[in-house]
Design a protein around this motif. Structure first.
Motif, PDB file in Angstrom:
ATOM      1  N   GLN A 162       0.833  -1.206   0.000  1.00 36.62           N
ATOM      2  CA  GLN A 162       0.000   0.000   0.000  1.00 36.62           C
ATOM      3  C   GLN A 162       0.869   1.258   0.000  1.00 36.62           C
ATOM      4  OE1 GLN A 162      -3.112  -0.028   2.963  1.00 36.62           O
ATOM      5  NE2 GLN A 162      -3.301   2.202   2.944  1.00 36.62           N
ATOM      6  N   LYS A 163       1.871   1.287   0.866  1.00 39.74           N
ATOM      7  CA  LYS A 163       2.767   2.442   0.935  1.00 39.74           C
ATOM      8  C   LYS A 163       3.543   2.604  -0.365  1.00 39.74           C
ATOM      9  CE  LYS A 163       3.400   2.383   5.969  1.00 39.74           C
ATOM     10  NZ  LYS A 163       4.346   2.071   7.075  1.00 39.74           N
ATOM     11  N   SER A 164       3.941   1.485  -0.957  1.00 34.90           N
ATOM     12  CA  SER A 164       4.706   1.523  -2.204  1.00 34.90           C
ATOM     13  C   SER A 164       3.874   2.093  -3.344  1.00 34.90           C
ATOM     14  CB  SER A 164       5.189   0.118  -2.566  1.00 34.90           C
ATOM     15  OG  SER A 164       5.881   0.128  -3.788  1.00 34.90           O
ATOM     16  N   ILE A 165       2.617   1.643  -3.466  1.00 32.27           N
ATOM     17  CA  ILE A 165       1.742   2.146  -4.522  1.00 32.27           C
ATOM     18  C   ILE A 165       1.506   3.642  -4.338  1.00 32.27           C
ATOM     19  CG2 ILE A 165      -0.573   2.031  -5.525  1.00 32.27           C
ATOM     20  CD1 ILE A 165      -0.598  -0.965  -4.760  1.00 32.27           C
ATOM     21  N   GLN A 166       1.256   4.063  -3.105  1.00 35.53           N
ATOM     22  CA  GLN A 166       1.011   5.486  -2.841  1.00 35.53           C
ATOM     23  C   GLN A 166       2.258   6.317  -3.128  1.00 35.53           C
ATOM     24  OE1 GLN A 166      -2.112   6.924  -1.935  1.00 35.53           O
ATOM     25  NE2 GLN A 166      -0.876   8.614  -2.740  1.00 35.53           N
ATOM     26  N   THR A 167       3.421   5.787  -2.777  1.00 33.37           N
ATOM     27  CA  THR A 167       4.668   6.504  -3.071  1.00 33.37           C
ATOM     28  C   THR A 167       4.862   6.651  -4.572  1.00 33.37           C
ATOM     29  OG1 THR A 167       5.714   5.703  -1.038  1.00 33.37           O
ATOM     30  CG2 THR A 167       7.175   6.487  -2.772  1.00 33.37           C
ATOM     31  N   THR A 168       4.548   5.594  -5.328  1.00 37.68           N
ATOM     32  CA  THR A 168       4.643   5.651  -6.789  1.00 37.68           C
ATOM     33  C   THR A 168       3.756   6.761  -7.343  1.00 37.68           C
ATOM     34  OG1 THR A 168       5.115   3.272  -6.933  1.00 37.68           O
ATOM     35  CG2 THR A 168       4.288   4.348  -8.923  1.00 37.68           C
ATOM     36  N   ILE A 169       2.530   6.821  -6.854  1.00 37.46           N
ATOM     37  CA  ILE A 169       1.597   7.868  -7.292  1.00 37.46           C
ATOM     38  C   ILE A 169       2.144   9.250  -6.950  1.00 37.46           C
ATOM     39  CG2 ILE A 169      -0.692   8.872  -6.884  1.00 37.46           C
ATOM     40  CD1 ILE A 169      -1.672   5.957  -6.389  1.00 37.46           C
ATOM     41  N   ASP A 170       2.620   9.398  -5.734  1.00 37.34           N
ATOM     42  CA  ASP A 170       3.114  10.708  -5.277  1.00 37.34           C
ATOM     43  C   ASP A 170       4.316  11.164  -6.107  1.00 37.34           C
ATOM     44  OD1 ASP A 170       1.155  10.662  -3.348  1.00 37.34           O
ATOM     45  OD2 ASP A 170       2.495   9.995  -1.732  1.00 37.34           O
ATOM     46  N   LEU A 171       5.222  10.250  -6.406  1.00 41.37           N
ATOM     47  CA  LEU A 171       6.410  10.583  -7.200  1.00 41.37           C
ATOM     48  C   LEU A 171       6.010  11.107  -8.579  1.00 41.37           C
ATOM     49  CD1 LEU A 171       8.667   7.493  -6.398  1.00 41.37           C
ATOM     50  CD2 LEU A 171       9.336   9.873  -6.008  1.00 41.37           C
ATOM     51  N   ILE A 172       5.084  10.413  -9.205  1.00 40.57           N
ATOM     52  CA  ILE A 172       4.658  10.785 -10.558  1.00 40.57           C
ATOM     53  C   ILE A 172       3.918  12.109 -10.543  1.00 40.57           C
ATOM     54  CG2 ILE A 172       3.160  10.107 -12.477  1.00 40.57           C
ATOM     55  CD1 ILE A 172       3.847   7.155 -11.702  1.00 40.57           C
ATOM     56  N   GLN A 173       3.080  12.319  -9.527  1.00 44.01           N
ATOM     57  CA  GLN A 173       2.272  13.538  -9.490  1.00 44.01           C
ATOM     58  C   GLN A 173       3.086  14.788  -9.208  1.00 44.01           C
ATOM     59  OE1 GLN A 173      -1.146  12.559  -6.912  1.00 44.01           O
ATOM     60  NE2 GLN A 173      -2.348  12.543  -8.806  1.00 44.01           N
ATOM     61  N   VAL A 174       4.233  14.638  -8.591  1.00 40.63           N
ATOM     62  CA  VAL A 174       5.120  15.792  -8.436  1.00 40.63           C
ATOM     63  C   VAL A 174       5.580  16.263  -9.813  1.00 40.63           C
ATOM     64  CG1 VAL A 174       7.398  16.532  -7.625  1.00 40.63           C
ATOM     65  CG2 VAL A 174       5.904  15.229  -6.107  1.00 40.63           C
ATOM     66  N   LEU A 175       5.857  15.306 -10.683  1.00 45.53           N
ATOM     67  CA  LEU A 175       6.322  15.616 -12.039  1.00 45.53           C
ATOM     68  C   LEU A 175       5.165  16.008 -12.959  1.00 45.53           C
ATOM     69  CD1 LEU A 175       9.095  15.563 -13.446  1.00 45.53           C
ATOM     70  CD2 LEU A 175       8.555  13.259 -14.239  1.00 45.53           C
ATOM     71  N   ASN A 176       4.010  15.357 -12.761  1.00 43.85           N
ATOM     72  CA  ASN A 176       2.859  15.590 -13.635  1.00 43.85           C
ATOM     73  C   ASN A 176       1.570  15.477 -12.814  1.00 43.85           C
ATOM     74  OD1 ASN A 176       0.813  15.559 -15.536  1.00 43.85           O
ATOM     75  ND2 ASN A 176       1.836  14.115 -16.913  1.00 43.85           N
ATOM     76  N   PRO A 177       1.131  16.569 -12.215  1.00 45.04           N
ATOM     77  CA  PRO A 177      -0.038  16.527 -11.310  1.00 45.04           C
ATOM     78  C   PRO A 177      -1.359  16.221 -12.009  1.00 45.04           C
ATOM     79  CG  PRO A 177       0.702  18.787 -11.628  1.00 45.04           C
ATOM     80  CD  PRO A 177       1.736  17.916 -12.258  1.00 45.04           C
ATOM     81  N   ASN A 178      -1.403  16.316 -13.338  1.00 44.17           N
ATOM     82  CA  ASN A 178      -2.654  16.109 -14.063  1.00 44.17           C
ATOM     83  C   ASN A 178      -2.801  14.711 -14.661  1.00 44.17           C
ATOM     84  OD1 ASN A 178      -3.515  18.853 -13.685  1.00 44.17           O
ATOM     85  ND2 ASN A 178      -2.070  19.461 -15.289  1.00 44.17           N
ATOM     86  N   VAL A 179      -1.808  13.870 -14.469  1.00 41.44           N
ATOM     87  CA  VAL A 179      -1.846  12.541 -15.080  1.00 41.44           C
ATOM     88  C   VAL A 179      -2.936  11.682 -14.450  1.00 41.44           C
ATOM     89  CG1 VAL A 179      -0.191  11.406 -13.525  1.00 41.44           C
ATOM     90  CG2 VAL A 179      -0.358  10.681 -15.922  1.00 41.44           C
ATOM     91  N   THR A 207      -5.880  -6.137  -1.899  1.00 40.20           N
ATOM     92  CA  THR A 207      -6.177  -5.424  -0.658  1.00 40.20           C
ATOM     93  C   THR A 207      -5.460  -4.087  -0.607  1.00 40.20           C
ATOM     94  OG1 THR A 207      -6.416  -7.555   0.469  1.00 40.20           O
ATOM     95  CG2 THR A 207      -6.193  -5.604   1.856  1.00 40.20           C
ATOM     96  N   ALA A 208      -4.165  -4.103  -0.931  1.00 40.55           N
ATOM     97  CA  ALA A 208      -3.379  -2.870  -0.886  1.00 40.55           C
ATOM     98  C   ALA A 208      -3.854  -1.868  -1.928  1.00 40.55           C
ATOM     99  CB  ALA A 208      -1.904  -3.196  -1.101  1.00 40.55           C
ATOM    100  N   LEU A 209      -4.067  -2.346  -3.146  1.00 44.30           N
ATOM    101  CA  LEU A 209      -4.452  -1.457  -4.236  1.00 44.30           C
ATOM    102  C   LEU A 209      -5.812  -0.814  -3.990  1.00 44.30           C
ATOM    103  CD1 LEU A 209      -3.906  -0.245  -6.981  1.00 44.30           C
ATOM    104  CD2 LEU A 209      -4.577  -2.400  -8.038  1.00 44.30           C
ATOM    105  N   HIS A 210      -6.777  -1.602  -3.552  1.00 44.94           N
ATOM    106  CA  HIS A 210      -8.113  -1.044  -3.321  1.00 44.94           C
ATOM    107  C   HIS A 210      -8.128  -0.090  -2.123  1.00 44.94           C
ATOM    108  CE1 HIS A 210     -10.560  -2.948  -6.389  1.00 44.94           C
ATOM    109  NE2 HIS A 210      -9.811  -4.026  -6.245  1.00 44.94           N
ATOM    110  N   GLN A 211      -7.257  -0.321  -1.164  1.00 46.63           N
ATOM    111  CA  GLN A 211      -7.167   0.618  -0.046  1.00 46.63           C
ATOM    112  C   GLN A 211      -6.626   1.967  -0.519  1.00 46.63           C
ATOM    113  OE1 GLN A 211      -8.438   0.003   3.027  1.00 46.63           O
ATOM    114  NE2 GLN A 211      -8.061   2.198   3.331  1.00 46.63           N
ATOM    115  N   VAL A 212      -5.622   1.917  -1.407  1.00 44.94           N
ATOM    116  CA  VAL A 212      -5.075   3.159  -1.974  1.00 44.94           C
ATOM    117  C   VAL A 212      -6.144   3.884  -2.783  1.00 44.94           C
ATOM    118  CG1 VAL A 212      -3.421   4.107  -3.643  1.00 44.94           C
ATOM    119  CG2 VAL A 212      -2.684   2.354  -2.015  1.00 44.94           C
ATOM    120  N   LEU A 213      -6.856   3.140  -3.624  1.00 43.35           N
ATOM    121  CA  LEU A 213      -7.894   3.754  -4.460  1.00 43.35           C
ATOM    122  C   LEU A 213      -9.016   4.354  -3.615  1.00 43.35           C
ATOM    123  CD1 LEU A 213      -8.096   1.068  -7.279  1.00 43.35           C
ATOM    124  CD2 LEU A 213      -7.123   3.350  -7.463  1.00 43.35           C
ATOM    125  N   LYS A 214      -9.401   3.635  -2.578  1.00 40.62           N
ATOM    126  CA  LYS A 214     -10.453   4.124  -1.689  1.00 40.62           C
ATOM    127  C   LYS A 214     -10.040   5.444  -1.039  1.00 40.62           C
ATOM    128  CE  LYS A 214     -13.054   2.813   2.475  1.00 40.62           C
ATOM    129  NZ  LYS A 214     -13.210   1.762   3.522  1.00 40.62           N
TER     130      LYS A 214
END
Length: 319
Positions: A162-179, A207-214
């Motif tokens: 869960q933390k890894s998926i969220q970190t991946t999202i956060d890293l990308i959104q710093v570079l491209n917040p509209n993706v 479980t991890a992915l759906h928690q991040v999406l939620k």
């Protein structure tokens, strides 16, 4: 009367069209879907570092790209007459160390640029099982046939994923917040881990992915989940939909899953353009009994006219 269950899929609020710029990352199933995107001439780049299965290795590569942390000599090693990196797939391995480093760092630069202009990122997670190097305690993306005694195998816990998926999202959104993000779990079964172990692995991903999406959807972030695994397990629950190894979806299954994806994730205008491209692709693969005939020459001229009209309407499309 219905003889199978069908997975309900809502129309995406972040559809793909022919102006979209797509980056696909993840397991071998990501490449199956990317082949379809390429066939239908979408603007798509796929797995610049090769097939990557686990969330932590995907996160690590995105961190390298987003921070422009280039590979150095210490990041590669020599084994079986080739140079490798534990962070990427063996398809990128090379007999020359400098060529490997050049390839890897070129991929970082190209992916960085792609991320900046991307409208959609499709991430396909394959497994929660990872191999950790005993020497340096680092999780590897690929073992490159290094003896197994040099690794310890572990199942990632849900919280770590869960933390890894969220970190991946956060890293990308710093570079491209509209993706916009589209996530899925690969329908390929990793039976080499064991039958129960494969199910456990997929369960941790779900479980991890759906928690991040939620969590993120409550903040109105542009993220979707496409149920490719569920379609394979419930709608296509028959071995006739598997390839010879009985683990990977076959062409019929891939075509069906793509159909479900396209009707829900491609815009209405995009679907119409896809039909035009399908007609052209079929015509391009048509074999004439008499290539020199006047009839065939007229067929080719008409085909070229169709292609020019479509390329004029959509400059990103090239045949």
């Amino acid at each position: 009367m219905y003889f199978r269950t069908q997975i309900p899929i809502s129309k995406s609020s972040i559809p793909i069209d022919y102006n979209s710029n797509i980056l696909s990352i993840g397991s071998c199933f990501a490449e199956n879907m990317a082949d379809k995107l390429d066939y239908f001439k979408f603007q798509n780049a796929t797995n610049p570092f090769g097939i990557i299965f686990n969330p932590l290795s995907i996160e690590k590569l995105f961190q390298r790209v987003c921070e422009k942390h280039f590979f150095q000599e210490k990041d590669v090693f020599f084994h079986n007459e080739r140079w490798h990196s534990f962070e990427v797939h063996s398809d990128l391995s090379n007999s020359d160390r400098e060529e490997l480093l050049e390839t890897l760092n070129k991929a970082i630069t190209q992916t960085y640029n792609k991320l900046q202009e991307a409208t959609h990122i499709i991430i396909t997670y394959g497994t929660s099982w990872v191999y950790r190097s005993i020497e340096n305690d680092q999780i590897v993306a690929n073992c490159h046939k290094v003896p197994q005694k040099q690794f310890c195998k572990a199942l990632l816990v849900v919280d770590t994923i869960q933390k890894s998926i969220q970190t991946t999202i956060d890293l990308i959104q710093v570079l491209n917040p509209n993706v916009k993000f589209i996530f899925t779990v690969s329908p390929v079964r990793h039976i080499k881990d064991g039958f129960a172990e494969n199910q456990l692995s997929k369960s941790h991903l779900f479980t991890a992915l759906h928690q991040v999406l939620k969590t993120n959807n409550s903040h109105f972030m542009a993220q979707d989940y496409f149920p490719s695994y569920e379609i394979m397990m419930d709608e296509l629950r028959d071995y006739r939909f598997y390839s010879e190894d009985m683990l990977h979806p076959n062409k019929v299954a891939i075509d069906y899953i793509w159909h479900k994806f396209s009707e829900n994730y491609i815009s209405e205008d995009g679907l119409l353009t896809m039909q035009e491209i399908e007609d052209i692709q079929k015509s391009l693969h048509h074999r004439s009994f008499n290539p020199e005939s006047e009839q065939h020459q007229k067929f080719l001229a008409k085909l070229q006219q169709k292609i020019k009209l479509l390329e004029k309407k959509q400059p990103s499309i090239k045949f």
